[in-house]
Design a protein around this motif. Sequence first.
Motif, PDB file in Angstrom:
ATOM      1  N   ILE A 480       0.848  -1.039   0.074  1.00 53.87           N
ATOM      2  CA  ILE A 480      -0.022   0.011  -0.070  1.00 53.87           C
ATOM      3  C   ILE A 480       0.910   1.182  -0.225  1.00 53.87           C
ATOM      4  N   SER A 481       0.611   2.208  -0.797  1.00 55.48           N
ATOM      5  CA  SER A 481       1.347   3.528  -1.005  1.00 55.48           C
ATOM      6  C   SER A 481       0.565   4.766  -1.264  1.00 55.48           C
ATOM      7  N   TYR A 482       0.946   5.865  -0.395  1.00 54.90           N
ATOM      8  CA  TYR A 482       0.485   6.888  -0.474  1.00 54.90           C
ATOM      9  C   TYR A 482       1.292   7.652  -1.245  1.00 54.90           C
ATOM     10  N   ASP A 483       2.528   7.508  -1.637  1.00 60.18           N
ATOM     11  CA  ASP A 483       3.572   8.281  -2.241  1.00 60.18           C
ATOM     12  C   ASP A 483       2.935   9.075  -3.460  1.00 60.18           C
ATOM     13  N   PRO A 484       3.065  10.375  -3.616  1.00 54.32           N
ATOM     14  CA  PRO A 484       2.674  10.868  -4.585  1.00 54.32           C
ATOM     15  C   PRO A 484       3.374  10.631  -5.982  1.00 54.32           C
ATOM     16  N   ALA A 485       4.525  10.481  -5.948  1.00 52.44           N
ATOM     17  CA  ALA A 485       5.356  10.101  -7.177  1.00 52.44           C
ATOM     18  C   ALA A 485       4.957   8.717  -7.633  1.00 52.44           C
ATOM     19  N   ASN A 486       4.972   7.855  -6.826  1.00 55.81           N
ATOM     20  CA  ASN A 486       4.411   6.514  -7.014  1.00 55.81           C
ATOM     21  C   ASN A 486       3.205   6.425  -7.752  1.00 55.81           C
ATOM     22  N   HIS A 487       2.072   7.419  -7.145  1.00 60.08           N
ATOM     23  CA  HIS A 487       0.782   7.408  -7.692  1.00 60.08           C
ATOM     24  C   HIS A 487       0.769   7.830  -9.201  1.00 60.08           C
ATOM     25  N   GLU A 488       1.424   8.758  -9.322  1.00 53.58           N
ATOM     26  CA  GLU A 488       1.453   9.245 -10.687  1.00 53.58           C
ATOM     27  C   GLU A 488       2.220   8.164 -11.699  1.00 53.58           C
ATOM     28  N   HIS A 489       3.307   7.451 -11.187  1.00 54.71           N
ATOM     29  CA  HIS A 489       3.828   6.607 -12.068  1.00 54.71           C
ATOM     30  C   HIS A 489       2.726   5.256 -12.395  1.00 54.71           C
ATOM     31  N   MET A 490       2.063   4.814 -11.350  1.00 59.62           N
ATOM     32  CA  MET A 490       1.159   4.007 -11.504  1.00 59.62           C
ATOM     33  C   MET A 490      -0.084   4.262 -12.302  1.00 59.62           C
ATOM     34  N   VAL A 491      -0.405   5.630 -12.122  1.00 57.66           N
ATOM     35  CA  VAL A 491      -1.570   6.077 -12.974  1.00 57.66           C
ATOM     36  C   VAL A 491      -0.956   5.807 -14.308  1.00 57.66           C
ATOM     37  N   ARG A 492       0.145   6.619 -14.811  1.00 53.01           N
ATOM     38  CA  ARG A 492       0.489   6.623 -16.189  1.00 53.01           C
ATOM     39  C   ARG A 492       0.813   5.258 -16.747  1.00 53.01           C
ATOM     40  N   ILE A 493       1.468   4.360 -15.984  1.00 57.44           N
ATOM     41  CA  ILE A 493       1.868   3.039 -16.533  1.00 57.44           C
ATOM     42  C   ILE A 493       0.446   2.137 -16.626  1.00 57.44           C
TER      43      ILE A 493
END
Length: 617
Positions: A480-493
């Motif tokens: 589980i992650s709330y990291d902003p950079a990770n969320h953007e990466h996952m959305v884009r991928i």
Amino acid sequence: MAAPAKRVEQLDRVVIRFAGDSGDGMQLTGDRFTSETAQLGNDISTLPNFPAEIRAPAGTLPGVSSFQVHFADYDILTPGDAPNVLVAMNPAALKANLADLPAGADIIVNTDEFTRRNLAKVGYQVSPLEDGSLESYAVHPVALTSMTVGALAELGVSKKDAERAKNMFALGLLSWMYSRPFESTLRFLERKFAKRPDLVVVNKTALQAGWNYGETTEAFTVRYEVKPAKMRPGTYRNITGNQALALGLVASAVRSKLPLFLGAYPITPASDILHELSKHKRFGVTTVQAEDEIAAIGAALGASYGGALGVTTTSGPGVALKSETISLAIALELPLVIVDVQRAGPSTGMPTKTEQADLNMALYGRHGEAPLAVIAPRSPSDCFHAALEASRIALTYRTPVILLSDNYVANGSEPWSLPSVDELPDISVAFTTAPNAPDGHFLPYLRDPETLARPWAIPGTPGLEHRIGGLEKADKTGDISYDPANHEHMVRIRQARIDAIPVPDVDVEDPEENARVLVLGWGSTYGPIGAACRALRQRGLSIAQAHLRHLAPLPANLGEVLAAYEKVVVPEMNLGQLASVIRSKFLIDAVPFNQVNGLPFTAATLESMLEDVVKNG
């Protein structure tokens, strides 16, 4: 006295519409006539049309049920615009369908039902059989009910059972008129009424009586023949879109070597897929009729998590209810096929009428950035291949796929050339069976570099324990992650995974290669668009046609194709949903042409509109 001689006339095509009260068996009559026609080798296309009410008041306009069949000695694309023949079992059936008939059409009316009471139900002050209003048609009055009762008098059946067989009398008469064999219908009746031998005799006798009436009466002096169509060699069967889609899902299970699980809640017009799939348990098919739409998709997603090909079927209102679980499947990156057999909306709308208005919901109808693949079959038989393609994409790219059928293709039918199973694509998948990280751990979101799909790990496999759920996952680890950079990466991928799905280039039909106008369609508009373009070309006008099966992602060459034409016209049974997509993605001034009356386009309507565009810009 010898029976009058009958002249036989050759025709290249015929459109017949059977119409009556919803209890008159018009769907069965039309289906049997279609089956007889298919055996003769004609090309066929059908259009059932029935009321939404389970049992509308008898003899009223809302209760009219009809079945239209178009058959020809050449390749046809639609069920036909206007019937050459109308069989009207009562005044309501006549009034509801009269406006669709061209001058000179044959009308066979059941005169027994033209009583004062039945006429009043539909607003006739005087019988149209007597007031001269039908002078432009060839009217054939036939006492179908009383003649059926008379033919069955010696069998000792009740009057009610005898009257109910009048549809078989009508079928026998039309089978004689158009030189159709009826041996297959006799066998069908034996199977259908196997537990009621008396009804087998009743219906067989009525069928034969209708044939004999045509043979001996002076009211019909002409028989017609339509020769077989020239079709590619192969084994054919008549199939509806829902049947083809179900068989496509079965084929997907066989070719993927996975069990198929269907979680479904009955809803018009998708229920027949559940009914058909329930017959194929021997192919590893499990069907569950859930308590509601949300439970149905939840079970299907759970089956996918467990290593099956998970499928759920529904129509527009059900997709709305399933949207949260579709988003969960997107977050989990698991395969799931969602079949939406579209109907007229919004809300309950018109359940038995057709529409293409769920495209926006399929593309965008979820919270957050939640991309998935969307495809649409173009005809009843194409539903088989669309189901196989939806399954291939779902399994290969670990994504939900929405398959947008609609009522027009789902209940319509046409000949289907049975494919060889060995020639179908191999869509088998390899489950992850061991940890995939150098340190011996399992990374559930470590992606395939080619497909960007994550591993598919069967629950319970030792060493492959991992979290599931709707909260955002950390790249690779799945924590589980709330990291902003990770969320953007996952959305884009997740978006990149869908964008990277290779789909075939869109083909353009432009025989003269000099057309200025391109007609772009999707889904069930293929037949009417194709028939309209064919008619225009036969009249010397140049026009191009392209049709989309893949709606997300779109074909890579689509922008280049659109830019090659001066004008792009997009006919849709909605208010311009694909046209809006085309405008926003390609900055093409696509011209929408829209219809939302619950009915499919007629070829004549499109031909007239496209002729004006071609000639006047």
